[in-house]
Write an enzyme that holds these catalytic residues in place. Structure first.
Site, PDB file in Angstrom:
ATOM      1  N   PRO A 113      53.736  43.780  44.956  1.00  0.00           N
ATOM      2  CA  PRO A 113      53.998  43.872  43.522  1.00  0.00           C
ATOM      3  C   PRO A 113      53.071  44.893  42.867  1.00  0.00           C
ATOM      4  O   PRO A 113      51.865  44.879  43.080  1.00  0.00           O
ATOM      5  CB  PRO A 113      53.718  42.454  43.021  1.00  0.00           C
ATOM      6  CG  PRO A 113      53.958  41.589  44.215  1.00  0.00           C
ATOM      7  CD  PRO A 113      53.492  42.398  45.384  1.00  0.00           C
ATOM      8  N   GLU A 114      53.652  45.794  42.076  1.00  0.00           N
ATOM      9  CA  GLU A 114      52.859  46.810  41.392  1.00  0.00           C
ATOM     10  C   GLU A 114      52.761  46.459  39.913  1.00  0.00           C
ATOM     11  O   GLU A 114      53.221  45.401  39.476  1.00  0.00           O
ATOM     12  CB  GLU A 114      53.487  48.186  41.619  1.00  0.00           C
ATOM     13  CG  GLU A 114      53.453  48.599  43.086  1.00  0.00           C
ATOM     14  CD  GLU A 114      53.712  50.075  43.298  1.00  0.00           C
ATOM     15  OE1 GLU A 114      53.638  50.855  42.329  1.00  0.00           O
ATOM     16  OE2 GLU A 114      54.003  50.463  44.445  1.00  0.00           O
ATOM     17  N   HIS A 118      54.672  27.855  51.876  1.00  0.00           N
ATOM     18  CA  HIS A 118      53.814  28.928  51.367  1.00  0.00           C
ATOM     19  C   HIS A 118      53.418  28.725  49.905  1.00  0.00           C
ATOM     20  O   HIS A 118      52.904  29.659  49.274  1.00  0.00           O
ATOM     21  CB  HIS A 118      54.514  30.282  51.523  1.00  0.00           C
ATOM     22  CG  HIS A 118      54.823  30.641  52.940  1.00  0.00           C
ATOM     23  ND1 HIS A 118      53.852  30.820  53.894  1.00  0.00           N
ATOM     24  CD2 HIS A 118      56.020  30.833  53.566  1.00  0.00           C
ATOM     25  CE1 HIS A 118      54.423  31.121  55.052  1.00  0.00           C
ATOM     26  NE2 HIS A 118      55.724  31.134  54.883  1.00  0.00           N
ATOM     27  N   ARG A 155      51.764  35.760  52.794  1.00  0.00           N
ATOM     28  CA  ARG A 155      50.727  36.488  53.530  1.00  0.00           C
ATOM     29  C   ARG A 155      49.303  36.099  53.112  1.00  0.00           C
ATOM     30  O   ARG A 155      48.338  36.535  53.731  1.00  0.00           O
ATOM     31  CB  ARG A 155      50.931  37.998  53.347  1.00  0.00           C
ATOM     32  CG  ARG A 155      52.282  38.474  53.892  1.00  0.00           C
ATOM     33  CD  ARG A 155      52.466  39.952  53.692  1.00  0.00           C
ATOM     34  NE  ARG A 155      53.829  40.374  53.985  1.00  0.00           N
ATOM     35  CZ  ARG A 155      54.308  41.594  53.791  1.00  0.00           C
ATOM     36  NH1 ARG A 155      53.515  42.527  53.294  1.00  0.00           N
ATOM     37  NH2 ARG A 155      55.555  41.884  54.076  1.00  0.00           N
TER      38      ARG A 155
END
Length: 268
Positions: free
Chosen positions: A2-3, A90, A108
């Site tokens: 994500p930016e 997650h 992650r």
């Protein structure tokens, strides 16, 4: 990853649901993220959320006793859920707000949930450059910093000390809009073209935010829906395809370990 536009979209998505709400609990299922989840966050239980803001790619949830600083890492997302919704494998952290929760999902585990003391400038924020969409992103300072480095221009504009939040996707796009080759040395670009790049960074990021962020396989917006900006990308992810302007083939290379796509004809 994500930016800035994805993080801004997430901020705007969650803010109406959490601002002025009382934190009734912080449930940590997995504390081992990029850095361990700060145990001091538990001191914020019972506090009212007075603000939600973004600095670079960090989200800050403010209370009178301090702030929760969240980074989405490479694959993180936030969503508002009913507190009774069972967690997935997650789903690592829930910020409980009565009957609903702000749930953090991160396959992650490269994001973070950290505590920031009141009126403190966290070390991760202390050396950040200006926000590209704010008034302090001034051309003169931007140009001076670029003229002082021989690095390829793409790597230079991704340096958070020069300007924050210009990640790989939008660096590719801004350079295409400004017609500058990503491999050109930053100190060998004319003032006119640097001015074009300064403006292109603003335009590309603004358009991405307006359209909801870029659709990446790991990114969903705060309501669980993917962003819709990918269809508007001119170069990123399009190596080997036709340039949208001159129809020649876009070239894809690795630069600083990142995929870099550009038009050798349009970008000089």
């Amino acid at each position: 990853m994500p930016e800035l536009p994805e993080v801004e979209t997430t901020k705007r998505g969650i803010k109406p649901h959490i601002q002025q709400q009382v934190i009734t609990g912080i449930l940590v299922r997995q504390a081992q993220l990029r850095w361990p989840v700060s145990p001091e966050l538990q001191n914020l239980v019972g506090e009212t959320i007075v603000g939600v803001r973004r600095r670079a790619k960090y989200l800050l949830i403010d209370t009178a006793k301090g702030a929760i600083m969240i980074h989405l890492g490479m694959s993180g997302s936030l969503r508002i859920i009913d507190q009774s919704e069972p967690p997935g494998f997650h789903d690592h952290v829930d910020l409980e707000l009565g009957s609903v929760s702000l749930r953090y999902t991160d396959p992650r585990r490269f994001g973070c949930w950290l505590f920031v003391a009141p009126n403190a400038n966290h070390e991760l924020l202390a050396k950040l450059g200006p926000e590209p969409l704010e008034a302090d992103f001034k051309y003169d300072q931007f140009a001076a910093q670029l003229r002082a480095t021989k690095r390829p221009i793409k790597q230079a504009i991704m340096d958070n000390k020069i300007v924050v939040g210009v990640g790989n996707i939008y660096a590719n796009e801004a350079l295409f809009m400004a017609k500058i080759s990503p491999i050109r040395a930053a100190n060998r670009i004319s003032a006119k073209r640097l001015q074009a790049l300064h403006e292109a960074i603003r335009i590309v990021l603004t358009e991405a935010i307006e359209q909801g962020g870029t659709t990446l396989k790991d990114f969903v917006s705060a309501d669980g829906q993917p962003g819709y900006f990918k269809q508007s990308l001119h170069v990123y992810g399009r190596g080997g395809l036709d340039c949208s302007e001159c129809k020649q083939i876009l070239k894809e290379i690795r630069l600083g370990g990142r995929s870099t796509v550009y038009c050798p004809n349009c970008q000089r």
